[in-house]
Design an enzyme around this catalytic site. Sequence first.
Site, mmCIF file in Angstrom:
data_model
loop_
_atom_site.group_PDB
_atom_site.id
_atom_site.type_symbol
_atom_site.label_atom_id
_atom_site.label_comp_id
_atom_site.label_asym_id
_atom_site.label_seq_id
_atom_site.Cartn_x
_atom_site.Cartn_y
_atom_site.Cartn_z
ATOM 1 N N GLY A 39 0.806 -1.214 0.000
ATOM 2 C CA GLY A 39 0.000 0.000 0.000
ATOM 3 C C GLY A 39 0.840 1.265 0.000
ATOM 4 C CB ALA A 40 4.319 1.874 -0.792
ATOM 5 C CB SER A 41 0.338 3.652 -4.661
ATOM 6 O OG SER A 41 -0.909 3.384 -4.042
ATOM 7 N N GLY A 43 -0.543 7.942 0.794
ATOM 8 C CA GLY A 43 -0.792 7.965 2.228
ATOM 9 C C GLY A 43 0.402 7.632 3.095
ATOM 10 C CB ILE A 44 0.542 5.880 6.383
ATOM 11 C CG1 ILE A 44 -0.340 6.857 7.158
ATOM 12 C CG2 ILE A 44 1.612 5.299 7.298
ATOM 13 C CD1 ILE A 44 -1.166 6.223 8.258
ATOM 14 N N GLY A 45 1.867 4.751 3.716
ATOM 15 C CA GLY A 45 2.851 3.873 3.084
ATOM 16 C C GLY A 45 3.851 4.650 2.254
ATOM 17 C CE1 TYR A 190 -10.241 -1.025 9.838
ATOM 18 C CE2 TYR A 190 -10.872 -0.049 11.931
ATOM 19 C CZ TYR A 190 -9.980 -0.156 10.883
ATOM 20 O OH TYR A 190 -8.833 0.595 10.888
ATOM 21 C CE LYS A 194 -5.267 -1.304 10.770
ATOM 22 N NZ LYS A 194 -4.794 -1.208 9.392
#
Length: 443
Positions: A39-41, A43-45, A190, A194
């Site tokens: 998920g690095a595309s 936000g936080i990533g 959720y 999580k």
Amino acid sequence: VLLAVSVVSFECVFSFIYNILKMIGNTGKLAGRTLFITGASRGIGKAIALKAARDGANIVIAAKTADPHPKLPGTIYTAAKEIEAAGGKALPCIVDVRDEESVVASVEKAVAQFGGIDILINNASAISLTGTQETSMKKYDLMNQINTRGTYLVSRTCIPHLLKAKNPHILNISPPLNMKPRWFKGHVAYTMAKYGMSMCVLGMAEEFRDDGVAVNALWPRTAIITAAMEMLGGKDVSIRCRKPEIMADSAYVILTKDSKSFTGNFAIDDEILREAGVDNFDEYAVDPKAELMPDFFLDAFDEALVKEALQNEPPKPAAEKAQEAAGDERQKIQQVFDSISAFITEEVMSNIKSSYAFNVTIPGGETEIWYLDLKNEGVGSGRGKPPLPADVTFTMKIDDFYAMFAGKLKPTTAFMSGRMKMKGDLTKAMKLESLMGKLKSKL
């Protein structure tokens, strides 16, 4: 005297620069290290990737977004350009963490290009803050397959290579395991998904402790501003967030620690930075003057929120008490909805696209049901059961209802302190807060 002044000035400048570098500077400890980030595309990533890239690290961008999203900016390819511009090397990989073949292929490609994997960041996650009846099995499966299964799968695939690294780390972006019922009741699916990520930390940290592989979790104390948050919550919610850089900086502190001595921790972003010497967090805030919105799963907020709720409880003038005693409670509610009507435009409906029901308790225990539809044309608002099912249902006392729309009680405070109960989609509930901000001057 001039010499003394010069020395003092130099010391002041040096101290200022030192404090800034200590807060946001890079040490070069991740130079040449390979980070596999899901998920690095965006936000936080992506923020973590850019932080490591400034050290000269190799970044594997493992995400699904190869083509531009109509509403969310960023793809694995645009992220790769930013990473390389920051000084790192990038390998964009189209990865669905639910698909084992996709994960294995990307790990093999990373090892072939960079010679190994030193650090894994399990950041990819899916969220739906909905109750049991509002959560379809499709949403349930999506969250559990991405959050829990995806984290387990990617970790399992990377561990053989991490075992060969000099200072191997796994860092899951997941919360501490807080088993109080309040963190389950509104969004049990959720929370389960999580917490699955967090249970991977709990188990794998012990399983690989003797092998020197650190496994930790990192969670933000406050909401973090991302493109998704801006889209869901709007500007009024966004200004109460911190920037992704606070997570990137705290992740950097963790990843540069000795993996043999720092493992099995459920870290909170500002606590990690405070331990590293940071004592000013204003630069991380979207608006340093705005009150920060707390994130879920942290009990540290409870006492503060209850205290704030009590402090902000609006005093009742004698005239208002007399009105309530005379049975004019309904008039107060009608006043709110009359004010809302003035703000209902096509633009407002286009931005919010949600419908709401309000169960308002008045003195004596009677409950009034009101509705506000900002999704379906021609429905509007009124008293009674909503003509169409509401996306979110709120339950509260009349004083809290009025105080929220008058800007005297923040919805987050009311919800977290128990003064307001909510059933439905929390992301849609957040959209209503921006409308409340516009109404406060009218009530």
